[in-house]
Design a protein around this motif. Structure first.
Motif, PDB file in Angstrom:
ATOM      1  N   SER A  50       0.810  -1.218   0.000  1.00 12.79           N
ATOM      2  CA  SER A  50       0.000   0.000   0.000  1.00 12.79           C
ATOM      3  C   SER A  50       0.842   1.267   0.000  1.00 12.79           C
ATOM      4  CB  SER A  50      -0.935  -0.008   1.218  1.00 12.79           C
ATOM      5  OG  SER A  50      -1.728   1.159   1.245  1.00 12.79           O
ATOM      6  N   ASN A  51       1.897   1.300   0.805  1.00 13.53           N
ATOM      7  CA  ASN A  51       2.708   2.518   0.880  1.00 13.53           C
ATOM      8  C   ASN A  51       3.440   2.837  -0.425  1.00 13.53           C
ATOM      9  OD1 ASN A  51       2.486   3.770   3.631  1.00 13.53           O
ATOM     10  ND2 ASN A  51       2.956   1.676   4.240  1.00 13.53           N
ATOM     11  N   PRO A  52       4.181   1.881  -1.031  1.00 17.19           N
ATOM     12  CA  PRO A  52       4.799   2.191  -2.332  1.00 17.19           C
ATOM     13  C   PRO A  52       3.771   2.579  -3.393  1.00 17.19           C
ATOM     14  CG  PRO A  52       5.741   0.188  -1.425  1.00 17.19           C
ATOM     15  CD  PRO A  52       4.578   0.535  -0.551  1.00 17.19           C
ATOM     16  N   TRP A  53       2.621   1.905  -3.372  1.00 17.49           N
ATOM     17  CA  TRP A  53       1.596   2.206  -4.368  1.00 17.49           C
ATOM     18  C   TRP A  53       1.127   3.656  -4.237  1.00 17.49           C
ATOM     19  CZ3 TRP A  53      -0.650   1.586  -8.749  1.00 17.49           C
ATOM     20  CH2 TRP A  53      -1.941   2.084  -8.961  1.00 17.49           C
ATOM     21  N   HIS A  54       0.755   4.062  -3.035  1.00 16.94           N
ATOM     22  CA  HIS A  54       0.220   5.410  -2.865  1.00 16.94           C
ATOM     23  C   HIS A  54       1.292   6.482  -3.046  1.00 16.94           C
ATOM     24  CE1 HIS A  54      -3.169   3.220  -0.943  1.00 16.94           C
ATOM     25  NE2 HIS A  54      -3.862   4.231  -1.418  1.00 16.94           N
ATOM     26  N   TYR A  55       2.484   6.245  -2.523  1.00 10.21           N
ATOM     27  CA  TYR A  55       3.545   7.240  -2.674  1.00 10.21           C
ATOM     28  C   TYR A  55       4.000   7.359  -4.128  1.00 10.21           C
ATOM     29  CZ  TYR A  55       4.157   7.917   2.340  1.00 10.21           C
ATOM     30  OH  TYR A  55       3.961   8.257   3.657  1.00 10.21           O
ATOM     31  N   GLY A  56       3.803   6.312  -4.925  1.00 12.54           N
ATOM     32  CA  GLY A  56       4.174   6.381  -6.333  1.00 12.54           C
ATOM     33  C   GLY A  56       3.071   6.948  -7.203  1.00 12.54           C
ATOM     34  N   ILE A  57       1.827   6.482  -6.984  1.00 16.79           N
ATOM     35  CA  ILE A  57       0.760   6.808  -7.932  1.00 16.79           C
ATOM     36  C   ILE A  57       0.192   8.209  -7.731  1.00 16.79           C
ATOM     37  CG2 ILE A  57      -1.259   5.994  -6.650  1.00 16.79           C
ATOM     38  CD1 ILE A  57      -0.426   5.350 -10.385  1.00 16.79           C
ATOM     39  N   ILE A 189     -10.580   2.096 -16.496  1.00 19.69           N
ATOM     40  CA  ILE A 189     -10.481   2.305 -15.052  1.00 19.69           C
ATOM     41  C   ILE A 189     -11.471   3.375 -14.600  1.00 19.69           C
ATOM     42  CG2 ILE A 189      -8.998   3.216 -13.220  1.00 19.69           C
ATOM     43  CD1 ILE A 189      -6.645   1.818 -14.607  1.00 19.69           C
ATOM     44  N   LEU A 190     -11.561   4.468 -15.343  1.00 17.57           N
ATOM     45  CA  LEU A 190     -12.532   5.515 -15.006  1.00 17.57           C
ATOM     46  C   LEU A 190     -13.959   4.987 -15.070  1.00 17.57           C
ATOM     47  CD1 LEU A 190     -11.126   8.668 -16.863  1.00 17.57           C
ATOM     48  CD2 LEU A 190     -10.999   8.140 -14.423  1.00 17.57           C
ATOM     49  N   ALA A 191     -14.222   4.104 -16.041  1.00 13.98           N
ATOM     50  CA  ALA A 191     -15.572   3.571 -16.219  1.00 13.98           C
ATOM     51  C   ALA A 191     -15.988   2.641 -15.086  1.00 13.98           C
ATOM     52  CB  ALA A 191     -15.672   2.844 -17.558  1.00 13.98           C
ATOM     53  N   VAL A 192     -15.057   1.798 -14.617  1.00 17.18           N
ATOM     54  CA  VAL A 192     -15.412   0.814 -13.590  1.00 17.18           C
ATOM     55  C   VAL A 192     -15.174   1.345 -12.178  1.00 17.18           C
ATOM     56  CG1 VAL A 192     -14.858  -1.070 -15.169  1.00 17.18           C
ATOM     57  CG2 VAL A 192     -13.135  -0.319 -13.524  1.00 17.18           C
ATOM     58  N   LEU A 193     -14.441   2.453 -12.052  1.00 18.97           N
ATOM     59  CA  LEU A 193     -14.111   2.993 -10.731  1.00 18.97           C
ATOM     60  C   LEU A 193     -15.339   3.187  -9.838  1.00 18.97           C
ATOM     61  CD1 LEU A 193     -11.499   5.723 -10.001  1.00 18.97           C
ATOM     62  CD2 LEU A 193     -13.779   5.969  -9.065  1.00 18.97           C
ATOM     63  N   PRO A 194     -16.454   3.759 -10.323  1.00 13.89           N
ATOM     64  CA  PRO A 194     -17.601   3.985  -9.437  1.00 13.89           C
ATOM     65  C   PRO A 194     -18.239   2.696  -8.918  1.00 13.89           C
ATOM     66  CG  PRO A 194     -17.797   5.262 -11.471  1.00 13.89           C
ATOM     67  CD  PRO A 194     -16.696   4.276 -11.673  1.00 13.89           C
ATOM     68  N   PHE A 195     -17.970   1.571  -9.559  1.00 17.76           N
ATOM     69  CA  PHE A 195     -18.560   0.300  -9.147  1.00 17.76           C
ATOM     70  C   PHE A 195     -17.661  -0.452  -8.161  1.00 17.76           C
ATOM     71  CE2 PHE A 195     -20.047   1.260 -13.432  1.00 17.76           C
ATOM     72  CZ  PHE A 195     -21.423   1.166 -13.281  1.00 17.76           C
ATOM     73  N   THR A 196     -16.497   0.096  -7.843  1.00 19.60           N
ATOM     74  CA  THR A 196     -15.513  -0.604  -7.021  1.00 19.60           C
ATOM     75  C   THR A 196     -15.208   0.190  -5.757  1.00 19.60           C
ATOM     76  OG1 THR A 196     -13.552   0.465  -7.970  1.00 19.60           O
ATOM     77  CG2 THR A 196     -14.471  -1.427  -9.169  1.00 19.60           C
ATOM     78  N   LYS A 197     -14.397  -0.431  -4.894  1.00 18.53           N
ATOM     79  CA  LYS A 197     -13.972   0.253  -3.671  1.00 18.53           C
ATOM     80  C   LYS A 197     -12.969   1.366  -3.967  1.00 18.53           C
ATOM     81  CE  LYS A 197     -13.097  -3.824  -2.001  1.00 18.53           C
ATOM     82  NZ  LYS A 197     -12.637  -4.960  -1.154  1.00 18.53           N
ATOM     83  N   LEU A 198     -12.443   1.390  -5.173  1.00 21.60           N
ATOM     84  CA  LEU A 198     -11.497   2.444  -5.541  1.00 21.60           C
ATOM     85  C   LEU A 198     -12.184   3.804  -5.654  1.00 21.60           C
ATOM     86  CD1 LEU A 198      -8.459   2.710  -6.272  1.00 21.60           C
ATOM     87  CD2 LEU A 198      -9.136   2.584  -8.666  1.00 21.60           C
ATOM     88  N   VAL A 199     -13.505   3.819  -5.567  1.00 19.56           N
ATOM     89  CA  VAL A 199     -14.234   5.090  -5.643  1.00 19.56           C
ATOM     90  C   VAL A 199     -13.785   6.047  -4.545  1.00 19.56           C
ATOM     91  CG1 VAL A 199     -16.173   4.419  -4.160  1.00 19.56           C
ATOM     92  CG2 VAL A 199     -16.539   6.063  -6.013  1.00 19.56           C
ATOM     93  N   HIS A 200     -13.188   5.518  -3.463  1.00 22.51           N
ATOM     94  CA  HIS A 200     -12.702   6.399  -2.397  1.00 22.51           C
ATOM     95  C   HIS A 200     -11.602   7.329  -2.898  1.00 22.51           C
ATOM     96  CE1 HIS A 200      -9.477   3.384  -2.149  1.00 22.51           C
ATOM     97  NE2 HIS A 200      -8.757   4.309  -1.557  1.00 22.51           N
ATOM     98  N   LEU A 201     -11.023   7.026  -4.065  1.00 25.44           N
ATOM     99  CA  LEU A 201     -10.029   7.914  -4.671  1.00 25.44           C
ATOM    100  C   LEU A 201     -10.609   9.305  -4.901  1.00 25.44           C
ATOM    101  CD1 LEU A 201      -7.331   8.397  -6.265  1.00 25.44           C
ATOM    102  CD2 LEU A 201      -8.533   7.575  -8.281  1.00 25.44           C
ATOM    103  N   LEU A 202     -11.892   9.384  -5.215  1.00 32.61           N
ATOM    104  CA  LEU A 202     -12.527  10.666  -5.495  1.00 32.61           C
ATOM    105  C   LEU A 202     -12.634  11.542  -4.254  1.00 32.61           C
ATOM    106  CD1 LEU A 202     -15.411   9.447  -7.847  1.00 32.61           C
ATOM    107  CD2 LEU A 202     -13.135  10.278  -8.467  1.00 32.61           C
TER     108      LEU A 202
END
Length: 228
Positions: A50-57, A189-202
């Motif tokens: 999680s840490n490398p992912w967030h600090y990189g992306i 990714i933008l299309a499926v994002l609202p259907f997933t837990k990744l929506v917290h990115l917004l």
């Protein structure tokens, strides 16, 4: 035909789903807006992934957005060869960091039998899409030289043409297949994002990177401190 599908149809479908479904989900089922924690199911790889992912992306997302908003200023900045080389090196390093993170997060899901039971199809889908997106980005950064410049002078005008509802496919039509895959994957990714837990990115969850450790109190008197 393929260029029209990738650079015209797909972006508008993705934007429609992103805004429409996200707003609807937020208004009707806000409790699912954030991703639930799986730290109690598996901790070690979560931390190292999680840490490398967030600090990189997160810096890379801003690096993609800033030229769209401040194209003239970025053009002046990239006009200096030394600055360009430094920024290209930093971008490659951040990409490799994000790639390491997403690989570890995917490996975490694969290797943990108990975590598999809490993993849905949408989780696998978004992880694979993010892996493809990050992998193609690293490939372009390593093997397609001066990506910052062609992004500024080709991708940015294309994105603006999409926003103004006048798609200019010719900006990206002749680029290598890996670039088209990168763009198409971003749209999916933008299309499926609202259907997933990744929506917290917004919700722009940036503050968690400096959060203090959360204190867990267990039955039996044991106390453990773990950091998300």
């Amino acid at each position: 035909m393929l260029n029209t599908l990738i650079f015209v149809a797909l972006p508008y479908v993705a934007l429609a789903l992103l805004f429409g479904v996200s707003i609807s989900r937020y208004l009707t089922n806000r409790l699912t807006w954030s991703a639930y924690s799986t730290e109690l199911l598996e901790r070690n790889l979560l931390y190292w992934g999680s840490n490398p992912w967030h600090y990189g992306i997160i810096p890379l997302l801003f690096a993609h957005l800033i030229p769209v908003i401040f194209a003239t200023a970025v053009a002046l900045l990239l006009g200096n060869q030394a600055t360009l080389l430094i920024l290209e090196g930093i971008a490659l390093g951040l990409g490799l960091l994000a790639l390491l993170g997403i690989l570890l997060l995917l490996l975490r899901r694969v290797n943990s039998s108990i975590l598999k039971r809490a993993t849905y199809f949408s989780d696998w889908l978004i992880l694979i899409l993010l892996l493809v997106q990050t992998g193609t980005g690293v490939y372009m950064s390593a093997f397609l030289r001066w990506g910052s410049l062609w992004y500024l002078h080709a991708a940015v005008p294309y994105f603006r043409s999409i926003w103004y509802c006048n798609p200019q496919v010719e900006y990206l039509a002749d680029f290598p297949p890996v670039v088209k895959l990168h763009v198409a994957c971003a749209m999916v990714i933008l299309a499926v994002l609202p259907f997933t837990k990744l929506v917290h990115l917004l919700y722009l969850p940036i503050d968690f990177l400096k959060d203090a450790p959360i204190l867990y109190r267990w039955r039996g008197g044991r106390v453990a401190k773990r950091e998300f």
